[in-house]
Design an enzyme around this catalytic site. Structure first.
Site, PDB file in Angstrom:
ATOM      1  N   VAL A   1      96.787 -11.409  97.374  1.00  8.05           N
ATOM      2  CA  VAL A   1      97.549 -11.354  98.619  1.00  8.05           C
ATOM      3  C   VAL A   1      99.030 -11.643  98.380  1.00  8.05           C
ATOM      4  O   VAL A   1      99.389 -12.364  97.451  1.00  8.05           O
ATOM      5  CB  VAL A   1      96.984 -12.327  99.677  1.00  8.05           C
ATOM      6  CG1 VAL A   1      95.613 -11.882 100.138  1.00  8.05           C
ATOM      7  CG2 VAL A   1      96.941 -13.759  99.164  1.00  8.05           C
TER       8      VAL A   1
ATOM      9  N   ASP B   1     103.961 -13.822  96.206  1.00 11.06           N
ATOM     10  CA  ASP B   1     104.596 -12.671  95.589  1.00 11.06           C
ATOM     11  C   ASP B   1     103.704 -11.988  94.568  1.00 11.06           C
ATOM     12  O   ASP B   1     102.679 -12.519  94.153  1.00 11.06           O
ATOM     13  CB  ASP B   1     105.879 -13.109  94.871  1.00 11.06           C
ATOM     14  CG  ASP B   1     105.593 -13.807  93.542  1.00 11.06           C
ATOM     15  OD1 ASP B   1     106.082 -13.335  92.508  1.00 11.06           O
ATOM     16  OD2 ASP B   1     104.866 -14.824  93.539  1.00 11.06           O
TER      17      ASP B   1
ATOM     18  N   ARG C   1     107.651 -11.594  98.940  1.00  2.98           N
ATOM     19  CA  ARG C   1     107.672 -12.960  99.492  1.00  2.98           C
ATOM     20  C   ARG C   1     108.152 -13.009 100.939  1.00  2.98           C
ATOM     21  O   ARG C   1     107.719 -13.859 101.710  1.00  2.98           O
ATOM     22  CB  ARG C   1     108.597 -13.867  98.674  1.00  2.98           C
ATOM     23  CG  ARG C   1     108.063 -14.312  97.362  1.00  2.98           C
ATOM     24  CD  ARG C   1     108.978 -15.405  96.777  1.00  2.98           C
ATOM     25  NE  ARG C   1     108.771 -15.578  95.355  1.00  2.98           N
ATOM     26  CZ  ARG C   1     107.797 -16.288  94.808  1.00  2.98           C
ATOM     27  NH1 ARG C   1     106.927 -16.903  95.578  1.00  2.98           N
ATOM     28  NH2 ARG C   1     107.695 -16.401  93.502  1.00  2.98           N
TER      29      ARG C   1
ATOM     30  N   GLU D   1     101.613 -26.421 100.037  1.00  8.21           N
ATOM     31  CA  GLU D   1     101.364 -25.248  99.196  1.00  8.21           C
ATOM     32  C   GLU D   1     101.215 -24.000 100.041  1.00  8.21           C
ATOM     33  O   GLU D   1     100.830 -24.068 101.204  1.00  8.21           O
ATOM     34  CB  GLU D   1     100.068 -25.440  98.397  1.00  8.21           C
ATOM     35  CG  GLU D   1     100.257 -25.911  96.988  1.00  8.21           C
ATOM     36  CD  GLU D   1     100.807 -24.836  96.057  1.00  8.21           C
ATOM     37  OE1 GLU D   1     101.462 -23.870  96.501  1.00  8.21           O
ATOM     38  OE2 GLU D   1     100.592 -24.968  94.856  1.00  8.21           O
ATOM     39  N   ASP D   2     101.479 -22.860  99.422  1.00  8.75           N
ATOM     40  CA  ASP D   2     101.244 -21.592 100.087  1.00  8.75           C
ATOM     41  C   ASP D   2      99.778 -21.198  99.979  1.00  8.75           C
ATOM     42  O   ASP D   2      99.161 -20.790 100.946  1.00  8.75           O
ATOM     43  CB  ASP D   2     102.148 -20.487  99.530  1.00  8.75           C
ATOM     44  CG  ASP D   2     102.084 -20.361  98.008  1.00  8.75           C
ATOM     45  OD1 ASP D   2     101.454 -21.205  97.337  1.00  8.75           O
ATOM     46  OD2 ASP D   2     102.687 -19.405  97.476  1.00  8.75           O
TER      47      ASP D   2
ATOM     48  N   LYS E   1     107.792 -21.377  94.043  1.00  8.96           N
ATOM     49  CA  LYS E   1     108.656 -20.825  95.051  1.00  8.96           C
ATOM     50  C   LYS E   1     107.854 -20.488  96.299  1.00  8.96           C
ATOM     51  O   LYS E   1     108.396 -20.371  97.386  1.00  8.96           O
ATOM     52  CB  LYS E   1     109.318 -19.548  94.554  1.00  8.96           C
ATOM     53  CG  LYS E   1     110.197 -19.706  93.349  1.00  8.96           C
ATOM     54  CD  LYS E   1     110.725 -18.370  92.879  1.00  8.96           C
ATOM     55  CE  LYS E   1     111.461 -18.548  91.573  1.00  8.96           C
ATOM     56  NZ  LYS E   1     111.847 -17.240  91.008  1.00  8.96           N
TER      57      LYS E   1
ATOM     58  N   ASP F   1      94.241 -21.298  94.847  1.00  7.71           N
ATOM     59  CA  ASP F   1      93.462 -20.267  94.188  1.00  7.71           C
ATOM     60  C   ASP F   1      92.374 -20.966  93.380  1.00  7.71           C
ATOM     61  O   ASP F   1      91.354 -21.371  93.922  1.00  7.71           O
ATOM     62  CB  ASP F   1      94.401 -19.450  93.295  1.00  7.71           C
ATOM     63  CG  ASP F   1      94.062 -17.979  93.268  1.00  7.71           C
ATOM     64  OD1 ASP F   1      92.864 -17.658  93.272  1.00  7.71           O
ATOM     65  OD2 ASP F   1      94.997 -17.167  93.227  1.00  7.71           O
TER      66      ASP F   1
END
Length: 183
Positions: A156, A162, A168, A102-103, A46, A106
């Site tokens: 973060v 989120d 979000r 992508e957000d 999401k 990681d």
């Protein structure tokens, strides 16, 4: 107008204005690199919703969009490394140029798996655009063609990111206070 910092955050890392400016720069690069090509943007649900919407609106070349949901996270703050497809694409990627949006990157484990998966489906090319990357957290090397910002290895939230489905919609990226997730 600057957004007021949420009380659950220790610090704002990237402001809304900084994110929008960087996405505009990335959009120009993508426009140039994919001019005349059949480009499919694949958003990873999401978290990538905000990035994908803002980036797509800044592009001038024609694109189509689709979404995947993959998971390697539980409700915690660390990647599990096990990837599951929760929602697959509705679009056939064979012969198409695919840009995964992508957000955050990681560990890189999920994204590395996803890029290989889409390549194996016959995509003409697969590249990655990410708003954020935690270089210190990387477990595998992921070739990110379009990167917004490298950030420190903190938990973060905001701008799609989120914690337990909260935060979000914050218009910026901030460091979540440990007291919130160490309860």
């Amino acid at each position: 107008m600057a957004a007021e910092q949420h009380p659950d955050l220790d610090e704002i890392l990237i402001t809304e204005a900084q994110m929008q400016e960087r996405l505009a720069e990335l959009a120009k690069e993508i426009d140039r690199d994919y001019e005349g090509k059949d480009l499919l943007l694949v958003g990873v649900l999401k978290g990538a919703v905000m990035v994908m919407a803002d980036l797509a609106r800044k592009l001038t070349i024609p694109v189509t969009m689709d979404w995947m949901a993959v998971s390697s996270y539980g409700s915690g703050t660390k990647s599990s490394g096990v990837v599951r497809i929760l929602k697959d694409l509705d679009t056939d990627v064979a012969g198409r140029h695919v840009l995964i949006v992508e957000d955050i990157i990681d560990s890189g484990l999920t994204l590395s798996w996803l890029a290989r998966n889409l390549q194996s489906r016959g995509a003409a090319s697969v590249a990655i655009a990410s708003a954020l990357r935690k270089k210190e957290a990387a477990k595998v090397d992921v070739d990110v063609r379009y990167l917004g910002f490298d950030i420190p290895n903190h938990f973060v939230v905001g701008y799609g990111l989120d914690y337990a489905e909260q935060y979000r919609t914050l218009p910026y990226v901030g460091i979540l206070a440990k007291r919130v997730y160490e309860r």
